[in-house]
Design a protein around this motif. Sequence first.
Motif, PDB file in Angstrom:
ATOM      1  N   SER A  52       0.816  -1.220   0.000  1.00 63.81           N
ATOM      2  CA  SER A  52       0.000   0.000   0.000  1.00 63.81           C
ATOM      3  C   SER A  52       0.850   1.271   0.000  1.00 63.81           C
ATOM      4  O   SER A  52       0.507   2.257  -0.662  1.00 63.81           O
ATOM      5  CB  SER A  52      -0.972   0.008   1.182  1.00 63.81           C
ATOM      6  OG  SER A  52      -0.263  -0.052   2.398  1.00 63.81           O
ATOM      7  N   TYR A  53       1.977   1.274   0.705  1.00 62.54           N
ATOM      8  CA  TYR A  53       2.852   2.448   0.717  1.00 62.54           C
ATOM      9  C   TYR A  53       3.452   2.675  -0.670  1.00 62.54           C
ATOM     10  O   TYR A  53       3.473   3.802  -1.175  1.00 62.54           O
ATOM     11  CB  TYR A  53       3.967   2.279   1.761  1.00 62.54           C
ATOM     12  CG  TYR A  53       4.982   3.389   1.724  1.00 62.54           C
ATOM     13  CD1 TYR A  53       4.705   4.634   2.277  1.00 62.54           C
ATOM     14  CD2 TYR A  53       6.222   3.205   1.107  1.00 62.54           C
ATOM     15  CE1 TYR A  53       5.627   5.661   2.233  1.00 62.54           C
ATOM     16  CE2 TYR A  53       7.155   4.223   1.054  1.00 62.54           C
ATOM     17  CZ  TYR A  53       6.857   5.447   1.622  1.00 62.54           C
ATOM     18  OH  TYR A  53       7.769   6.473   1.560  1.00 62.54           O
ATOM     19  N   GLN A  54       3.938   1.602  -1.288  1.00 59.72           N
ATOM     20  CA  GLN A  54       4.527   1.726  -2.624  1.00 59.72           C
ATOM     21  C   GLN A  54       3.481   2.179  -3.638  1.00 59.72           C
ATOM     22  O   GLN A  54       3.769   2.996  -4.516  1.00 59.72           O
ATOM     23  CB  GLN A  54       5.148   0.391  -3.041  1.00 59.72           C
ATOM     24  CG  GLN A  54       6.328   0.017  -2.176  1.00 59.72           C
ATOM     25  CD  GLN A  54       6.768  -1.409  -2.366  1.00 59.72           C
ATOM     26  OE1 GLN A  54       5.988  -2.277  -2.746  1.00 59.72           O
ATOM     27  NE2 GLN A  54       8.038  -1.673  -2.098  1.00 59.72           N
ATOM     28  N   LYS A  55       2.282   1.661  -3.508  1.00 55.06           N
ATOM     29  CA  LYS A  55       1.190   2.069  -4.396  1.00 55.06           C
ATOM     30  C   LYS A  55       0.925   3.562  -4.256  1.00 55.06           C
ATOM     31  O   LYS A  55       0.820   4.286  -5.254  1.00 55.06           O
ATOM     32  CB  LYS A  55      -0.066   1.261  -4.050  1.00 55.06           C
ATOM     33  CG  LYS A  55      -1.299   1.666  -4.805  1.00 55.06           C
ATOM     34  CD  LYS A  55      -2.478   0.811  -4.348  1.00 55.06           C
ATOM     35  CE  LYS A  55      -3.789   1.272  -4.909  1.00 55.06           C
ATOM     36  NZ  LYS A  55      -4.904   0.412  -4.471  1.00 55.06           N
ATOM     37  N   GLU A  56       0.843   4.035  -3.033  1.00 52.27           N
ATOM     38  CA  GLU A  56       0.550   5.450  -2.769  1.00 52.27           C
ATOM     39  C   GLU A  56       1.641   6.371  -3.320  1.00 52.27           C
ATOM     40  O   GLU A  56       1.350   7.402  -3.916  1.00 52.27           O
ATOM     41  CB  GLU A  56       0.378   5.660  -1.263  1.00 52.27           C
ATOM     42  CG  GLU A  56      -0.233   6.973  -0.888  1.00 52.27           C
ATOM     43  CD  GLU A  56      -1.684   7.111  -1.327  1.00 52.27           C
ATOM     44  OE1 GLU A  56      -2.140   8.265  -1.450  1.00 52.27           O
ATOM     45  OE2 GLU A  56      -2.366   6.101  -1.561  1.00 52.27           O
ATOM     46  N   THR A  57       2.911   5.994  -3.120  1.00 53.18           N
ATOM     47  CA  THR A  57       3.990   6.848  -3.627  1.00 53.18           C
ATOM     48  C   THR A  57       3.987   6.902  -5.150  1.00 53.18           C
ATOM     49  O   THR A  57       4.234   7.953  -5.733  1.00 53.18           O
ATOM     50  CB  THR A  57       5.378   6.398  -3.107  1.00 53.18           C
ATOM     51  OG1 THR A  57       5.608   5.042  -3.466  1.00 53.18           O
ATOM     52  CG2 THR A  57       5.479   6.575  -1.602  1.00 53.18           C
ATOM     53  N   LEU A  58       3.685   5.765  -5.817  1.00 49.62           N
ATOM     54  CA  LEU A  58       3.600   5.782  -7.280  1.00 49.62           C
ATOM     55  C   LEU A  58       2.432   6.645  -7.751  1.00 49.62           C
ATOM     56  O   LEU A  58       2.578   7.452  -8.673  1.00 49.62           O
ATOM     57  CB  LEU A  58       3.438   4.367  -7.824  1.00 49.62           C
ATOM     58  CG  LEU A  58       4.693   3.503  -7.906  1.00 49.62           C
ATOM     59  CD1 LEU A  58       4.338   2.083  -8.324  1.00 49.62           C
ATOM     60  CD2 LEU A  58       5.703   4.090  -8.876  1.00 49.62           C
ATOM     61  N   LEU A  59       1.269   6.474  -7.127  1.00 45.88           N
ATOM     62  CA  LEU A  59       0.083   7.236  -7.531  1.00 45.88           C
ATOM     63  C   LEU A  59       0.292   8.741  -7.361  1.00 45.88           C
ATOM     64  O   LEU A  59      -0.210   9.538  -8.150  1.00 45.88           O
ATOM     65  CB  LEU A  59      -1.150   6.790  -6.750  1.00 45.88           C
ATOM     66  CG  LEU A  59      -1.720   5.429  -7.128  1.00 45.88           C
ATOM     67  CD1 LEU A  59      -2.775   4.986  -6.124  1.00 45.88           C
ATOM     68  CD2 LEU A  59      -2.295   5.461  -8.545  1.00 45.88           C
ATOM     69  N   LYS A  60       1.052   9.123  -6.338  1.00 45.41           N
ATOM     70  CA  LYS A  60       1.295  10.547  -6.072  1.00 45.41           C
ATOM     71  C   LYS A  60       2.584  11.056  -6.698  1.00 45.41           C
ATOM     72  O   LYS A  60       2.867  12.252  -6.643  1.00 45.41           O
ATOM     73  CB  LYS A  60       1.313  10.793  -4.564  1.00 45.41           C
ATOM     74  CG  LYS A  60      -0.048  10.598  -3.926  1.00 45.41           C
ATOM     75  CD  LYS A  60      -0.017  10.894  -2.452  1.00 45.41           C
ATOM     76  CE  LYS A  60      -1.412  10.736  -1.857  1.00 45.41           C
ATOM     77  NZ  LYS A  60      -1.417  10.987  -0.410  1.00 45.41           N
ATOM     78  N   GLY A  61       3.376  10.145  -7.266  1.00 43.16           N
ATOM     79  CA  GLY A  61       4.638  10.558  -7.881  1.00 43.16           C
ATOM     80  C   GLY A  61       5.677  11.011  -6.869  1.00 43.16           C
ATOM     81  O   GLY A  61       6.410  11.961  -7.114  1.00 43.16           O
TER      82      GLY A  61
END
Length: 192
Positions: free
Chosen positions: A159-168
């Motif tokens: 979930s953390y990796q997903k969030e950082t990718l989605l937010k750039g």
Amino acid sequence: MQPFETFKGLVLPLDRTNVDTDQIIPKQFLKRIERQGFGECLFYHWRYDEKGEPIEEFPLNQEKYQGAEILVAGANFGCGSSREHAPWALQDYGFKVIIAPSFADIFYNNCLKNGILPITLDTQSLLERSETETLFMTVDLENQKLILDNEQLHFDIDSYQKETLLKGLDDIAVTMMLEDKITKYEENVKLV
């Protein structure tokens, strides 16, 4: 980094296992310090002969795969040394997503830190189909789905990796989000 957005992209098959980082970007191209310009060197020894001429059979040299943004490969992709140049080369070429049954841990994390989405899935049917037909796949990170025709494939991601990718957000951007707290802490720390 740019925020990762849902997109529909062309699939390029690379039906090879144990693709190491020296095959992705050979050592002679590691002298550059900027992140651009590595795409032309991607898979150099598979892509070009000893005279520097394109090898027609290699997928990156085939017209039907020009503009591909999704790379589908075999198991243990990105093994070998931990050079960050490998994701730089893939990204500079235009790949946004790499799908493989397994990845080397350091390579996987280097992809995430550079805005590339590595997806762990069984790729056998995708490899077979993309070698015989032109495949366009929708990548929906928000809902963790790959959409191909009427088929939807779910994939897992932290979930953390997903969030950082989605937010750039790269590591520096995440740290800068805490700038006020860091400044406050620094102001309150007494130097000995």
